[in-house]
Motif scaffolding. Sequence first.
Motif, PDB file in Angstrom:
ATOM      1  N   ARG A  51       0.827  -1.217   0.000  1.00  0.00           N
ATOM      2  CA  ARG A  51       0.000   0.000   0.000  1.00  0.00           C
ATOM      3  C   ARG A  51       0.862   1.267   0.000  1.00  0.00           C
ATOM      4  O   ARG A  51       0.575   2.245  -0.688  1.00  0.00           O
ATOM      5  N   CYS A  94       2.333   1.679  -7.811  1.00  0.00           N
ATOM      6  CA  CYS A  94       2.461   0.485  -6.983  1.00  0.00           C
ATOM      7  C   CYS A  94       3.810  -0.150  -7.270  1.00  0.00           C
ATOM      8  O   CYS A  94       4.470   0.181  -8.269  1.00  0.00           O
ATOM      9  N   ASN A 109       3.557  -5.861  -7.781  1.00  0.00           N
ATOM     10  CA  ASN A 109       2.137  -5.869  -7.403  1.00  0.00           C
ATOM     11  C   ASN A 109       1.254  -6.151  -8.623  1.00  0.00           C
ATOM     12  O   ASN A 109       0.558  -5.280  -9.145  1.00  0.00           O
TER      13      ASN A 109
END
Length: 191
Positions: free
Chosen positions: A37, A126, A130
């Motif tokens: 995240r 990201c 990912n």
Amino acid sequence: MSEEKQSSGTIRKLLPTETDRLRDHLLRLDQSSRRMRFAHAVSDGFIEDYAARMNDMGSIVHGYFVDGEVRAAAELRKLGDRWGDDAEAAFSVEEAYQDHGIGTELMGRVIRSARNRSIHHLYMSCLAENSKMQSIARKYEAELKFEYGEVVGEIIPQSANYISILAEAVEDRMGYMLAVLDLSKRLTRAA
Ligand SMILES: CC(C)(COP(=O)(O)OP(=O)(O)OC[C@H]1O[C@@H](n2cnc3c(N)ncnc32)[C@H](O)[C@@H]1OP(=O)(O)O)[C@@H](O)C(=O)NCCC(=O)NCCS
């Protein structure tokens, strides 16, 4: 996660008074999801500060709520003091709720919010590893660019029309009612 658990969730925007719900959700992310995240390992203190700044940053945060708790969130952030041409999006889904279409659904809401604010370029970054996030971005026809271990996705939202504006307004109204119900349940539990 059971299908029943997933269907019990609802998506609505967080109220400015609900930064604690975002904080608790981000703190519950498992180590790997937390790193994905924020693109690096972050401490609990970092998350507490980050969530507390939600209102200062003027972010629009959609939450996936189950029994009053946020289990997934999608943040639409300005890149300056006000909504301009560009904005950034970030997503988080707790491990037990991943792979059930929630991230995909949240991205749809974020794109619509961006569209209704005349944002022309919506970015999400990201880590290169990912692949799940990149798979969702591709569903919305994002252009993905690989840069120094990160992938930056760019989505060009369509122009707003009365349907997109009305749909968001209707959901906001419904979301407000759900927020009031969540609050009254919490107060009853606390009494
Ligand atoms: C990335 C994340 C937001 C996705 O949310 P989610 O609810 O699990 O995603 P969805 O279920 O909507 O969709 C996942 C898609 O990825 C696909 N997928 C799953 N594993 C995959 C893999 N290893 N490689 C490629 N695609 C994959 C799924 O098949 C699904 O696509 P489909 O619906 O076409 O089958 C969530 O996993 C998460 O919070 N991860 C940690 C934080 C993060 O990475 N945030 C993004 C950076 S801001």
